[in-house]
Enzyme design. Sequence first.
Site, PDB file in Angstrom:
ATOM      1  N   CYS A  31     -29.360  33.697  -7.128  1.00 21.03           N
ATOM      2  CA  CYS A  31     -30.684  33.180  -6.759  1.00 21.03           C
ATOM      3  C   CYS A  31     -30.675  31.758  -6.208  1.00 21.03           C
ATOM      4  O   CYS A  31     -31.724  31.246  -5.835  1.00 21.03           O
ATOM      5  CB  CYS A  31     -31.613  33.250  -7.967  1.00 21.03           C
ATOM      6  SG  CYS A  31     -31.217  32.070  -9.254  1.00 21.03           S
ATOM      7  N   CYS A  86     -27.717  32.362 -15.880  1.00 20.49           N
ATOM      8  CA  CYS A  86     -28.663  31.616 -15.051  1.00 20.49           C
ATOM      9  C   CYS A  86     -30.052  31.840 -15.623  1.00 20.49           C
ATOM     10  O   CYS A  86     -30.461  32.971 -15.827  1.00 20.49           O
ATOM     11  CB  CYS A  86     -28.602  32.121 -13.610  1.00 20.49           C
ATOM     12  SG  CYS A  86     -29.938  31.491 -12.585  1.00 20.49           S
ATOM     13  N   CYS A 104     -16.775  28.032 -18.791  1.00 16.12           N
ATOM     14  CA  CYS A 104     -15.770  28.858 -18.126  1.00 16.12           C
ATOM     15  C   CYS A 104     -16.525  29.886 -17.288  1.00 16.12           C
ATOM     16  O   CYS A 104     -17.136  30.805 -17.815  1.00 16.12           O
ATOM     17  CB  CYS A 104     -14.913  29.526 -19.201  1.00 16.12           C
ATOM     18  SG  CYS A 104     -13.558  30.470 -18.557  1.00 16.12           S
TER      19      CYS A 104
HETATM   20 ZN   LIG Z   1     -29.608  32.855 -10.761  1.00 16.20          ZN
END
Ligand SMILES: [Zn+2]
Length: 133
Positions: free
Chosen positions: A51, A97, A120
């Site tokens: 995104c 995210c 990581c």
């Molecule tokens: Zn995202």
Amino acid sequence: MSNKKKKKEEEWKKELTPEQYNVLRLKGTEKPFTGKYWDNEKEGIYKCAGCGTLLFDSNTKFDAGCGWPSFSSTIKEANIEEKVDKSQNMVRTEVLCKNCGGHLGHIFDDGPQPTGLRFCINSVSIDFEKKDE
Ligand SMILES: [Zn+2]
């Protein structure tokens, strides 16, 4: 503007490459030392491949020797989500995210000071943007 979080899995499948889909949506892991960014030393920023949300700055990237891009902190804590992951008989902290819910990788507490953290991250989960000279 539609909320990216509500994007359907079929839509993700169309937009992402099979590798990106496997990691971002199915929480897969790319093989170490195979991704495009683990040894990228250029200056710039890393965004979510799903995104475009800003996630990491190259000035927090370090060589952890593990074969995945590693960062000691995120650009903005509000842009990521942490979740306890008990898969594969381990207890780890998963990083996602915050905007699209894409799986990025895991956080470990053996990173360099001052944060002591090691994000990581899978190369396919992020897109690098070189810093303008
Ligand atoms: Zn995202």
